[in-house]
Design a protein around this motif. Structure first.
Motif, PDB file in Angstrom:
ATOM      1  N   TYR A   1       0.829  -1.195   0.000  1.00  0.00           N
ATOM      2  CA  TYR A   1       0.000   0.000   0.000  1.00  0.00           C
ATOM      3  C   TYR A   1       0.868   1.250   0.000  1.00  0.00           C
ATOM      4  O   TYR A   1       1.788   1.400   0.800  1.00  0.00           O
ATOM      5  CB  TYR A   1      -0.913   0.001   1.228  1.00  0.00           C
ATOM      6  CG  TYR A   1      -1.738   1.263   1.395  1.00  0.00           C
ATOM      7  CD1 TYR A   1      -2.714   1.608   0.471  1.00  0.00           C
ATOM      8  CD2 TYR A   1      -1.534   2.100   2.495  1.00  0.00           C
ATOM      9  CE1 TYR A   1      -3.479   2.753   0.625  1.00  0.00           C
ATOM     10  CE2 TYR A   1      -2.305   3.246   2.670  1.00  0.00           C
ATOM     11  CZ  TYR A   1      -3.276   3.568   1.722  1.00  0.00           C
ATOM     12  OH  TYR A   1      -4.038   4.692   1.885  1.00  0.00           O
TER      13      TYR A   1
ATOM     14  N   GLY B   1      -5.864  -0.420  -3.119  1.00  0.00           N
ATOM     15  CA  GLY B   1      -5.346   0.701  -2.342  1.00  0.00           C
ATOM     16  C   GLY B   1      -6.345   1.837  -2.237  1.00  0.00           C
ATOM     17  O   GLY B   1      -6.478   2.470  -1.182  1.00  0.00           O
TER      18      GLY B   1
ATOM     19  N   TYR C   1      -8.918   0.858   0.287  1.00  0.00           N
ATOM     20  CA  TYR C   1      -8.340   0.951   1.643  1.00  0.00           C
ATOM     21  C   TYR C   1      -8.247   2.411   2.077  1.00  0.00           C
ATOM     22  O   TYR C   1      -8.583   2.764   3.215  1.00  0.00           O
ATOM     23  CB  TYR C   1      -6.964   0.304   1.660  1.00  0.00           C
ATOM     24  CG  TYR C   1      -6.346   0.240   3.030  1.00  0.00           C
ATOM     25  CD1 TYR C   1      -6.665  -0.795   3.910  1.00  0.00           C
ATOM     26  CD2 TYR C   1      -5.461   1.222   3.458  1.00  0.00           C
ATOM     27  CE1 TYR C   1      -6.102  -0.844   5.192  1.00  0.00           C
ATOM     28  CE2 TYR C   1      -4.904   1.184   4.725  1.00  0.00           C
ATOM     29  CZ  TYR C   1      -5.234   0.156   5.582  1.00  0.00           C
ATOM     30  OH  TYR C   1      -4.684   0.108   6.842  1.00  0.00           O
TER      31      TYR C   1
END
Length: 523
Positions: A240, A323, A326
């Motif tokens: 990430y 990503g 998230y």
């Protein structure tokens, strides 16, 4: 068998490369005319985007009277799965795959999975051998390349292009570099003055209307659920990197400072399409979002890349997408209402069950395009729409997603590449599916067909591709039966067989030929 061996090859009448909807239609069409057919699919699943999250025929932007043949049969079969006696243009990926597999089985089409084109041996303009990455070698009277990427076509030595033509090449006013009407306010550089991730360069360095090798962006089409019985937690991304969402972060902070409320739907497009399934939502790139699922810039090298590089590009799109999810669910720069909404969503438990509930196929909107016997341009899909060798019809909007972002200043950027124009009904000529005769005599290309970028933007629909695939399959049957080059197929006989199959080739008196939009809705 090893690639290059002189051992006996497997022989079929027709070999179709690409188990996408166009390839399925080509294979089934040829098999129904009594030919032995092999369908080669690089992945473990047939159906392309129709079984990987793009769960619509795009009928909301098309004239459905143009739908016919195997495409319309597919939608009728989908309707029967949902208990309705009419074509159903919205569906679930798993239902689409089940229908496609039934059609292939009923037609007795042989399907090989997990194989790509390794080498194509051409002699005097005829493909004599197709060697696959597993080492198998096959031959056929006629080949069909239905793939999104045109890999068989390219390895056969057929002319192709990718990216966008300039305005002058075909006198297309929609061609080339195209800036949006207005820039967007957001910080575009970091503390050291370097452009933020996702910004390709400075706007003053490119020329509107100029040719450009970059294709429109790609993204994953996800299937989400917020129902506890059908929800699987979205996995966290590997590696990430928060900095790649800096453009979004700066924009969000600006909205908060200005007192504007932000919703998750300002960033993601969520559709509820599947009949009788309120627990499932389709997720797509949102065109007017500051950042969305479209990974602008990551698609640049894909069209002409080798298989290893493409796999890396696909993996990068997945990392970017995970990503983004998230970031939206956890980052403190994201308003709490957006974080809470993102956390309510998960992947649909009953889709893509052997792939971690992730779609099988990245949404490759555009890759290579053949330079064939006839090149379809903006003029052919908007003005000169009638063709004597018509084998199918198109009607979708001219629809290009954004291609790139360019910084206008340190506080503004502008998107580039978008086209959205109401479509006309137009006839697709057989010549646009055939290579130049001196280059290849036994290959048809309904996937990476001979269109300019602008014209391809109204062709690149699974429904339209299926109709073109159907035409290619019947043409392959005729060419194989007679031992003819595909360029010498009797078009009148091809049209007769297609009409017998229910394909729509002709304009219908009194039927609308164009959508109507308010002028402000087109750009």
């Amino acid at each position: 068998m090893r690639a290059g061996d002189d051992m006996a090859m497997v022989a079929y009448d027709v070999v179709v490369y690409g188990g996408v909807p166009s390839g399925i239609a080509a294979a089934v069409a040829a098999a129904r005319w009594g030919l032995s057919v092999l369908l080669v699919e690089p992945s473990a699943h047939v159906g392309g985007l129709s079984t990987s999250g793009l769960n619509t025929a795009e009928s909301e932007h098309m004239l459905t009277w143009t739908f016919g043949g195997l495409a319309q049969e597919f939608y009728r079969r989908v309707g029967r799965c949902y208990g309705v006696g009419r074509p159903t243009y919205y569906f679930e990926s798993s239902v689409a795959e089940r229908v496609f597999l039934q059609m292939l089985e009923e037609a007795d089409v042989t399907v090989w999975y997990g194989q790509r084109v390794a080498r194509v041996d051409v002699e005097d303009g005829w493909i004599r051998r197709l060697t696959l990455t597993g080492g198998e070698a096959v031959t056929a009277s006629t080949f069909v390349d239905a793939s999104y990427e045109g890999d068989l076509m390219a390895r056969a030595g057929v002319d192709y292009t990718y990216g966008r033509e300039g305005r002058e090449e075909f006198d297309e006013d929609l061609a080339g570099i195209r800036f949006d009407a207005e820039p967007r306010r957001a910080t575009t550089v970091d503390a050291d003055g370097r452009l933020l991730p996702g910004i390709s360069g400075w706007a003053h360095e490119v020329v509107p209307g100029a040719a450009d090798p970059t294709v429109m962006n790609y993204n994953w089409r996800l299937c989400f659920s917020n129902h506890p019985d059908n929800r699987v937690e979205i996995p966290e991304p590997d590696h990430y990197d928060r900095s790649r969402y800096a453009l979004l972060e700066h924009w969000l902070r600006e909205q908060v400072r200005a007192g504007r409320k932000v919703e998750l739907t300002d960033i993601l497009d969520l559709y509820q399409h599947a009949p009788g399934r309120p627990d499932k939502w389709e997720v797509n790139n949102k065109q007017d979002a500051i950042i969305s699922l479209g990974h602008l810039g990551a698609q640049v090298d894909y069209p002409d890349a080798d298989y290893t590089t493409r796999e890396q590009i696909v993996a990068e799109h997945k990392r970017y997408t995970l990503g983004l999810f998230y970031f939206l669910a956890n980052d403190t720069s994201v308003p709490e209402n957006v974080r809470a909404e993102m956390r309510r969503w998960g992947l649909a438990k009953d889709e893509f069950v052997d792939n971690g509930h992730w779609p099988y196929q990245l949404y490759v909107r555009e890759a290579r395009r053949m330079r064939g016997a006839y090149v379809m341009t903006q003029h052919d899909v908007c003005h000169d729409r009638r063709k004597p060798d018509a084998v199918a019809m198109g009607s979708h909007f001219i629809d290009s997603h954004h291609v790139q972002r360019f910084a206008v200043s340190e506080s503004e950027f502008i998107n580039e590449g978008r086209i959205w124009r109401a479509g006309w009904a137009y006839q697709i000529p057989y010549r646009a599916l055939t290579p130049k005769k001196h280059q290849c005599r036994n290959l048809l290309v309904p996937g990476a067909a001979s269109f300019t970028h602008v014209a391809f933007c109204t062709y690149r629909l699974e429904s339209t591709w299926m109709m073109a695939g159907h035409a290619a399959g019947v043409a392959a049957a005729i060419a194989s039966e007679a031992g003819l080059p595909v360029q010498e197929v009797d078009v009148a006989e091809l049209q007769r067989r297609l009409r017998q199959d229910g394909q729509v080739l002709d304009f219908v008196r009194g039927a609308p030929e164009r959508f109507t939009l308010d002028p402000g809705e087109e750009f």
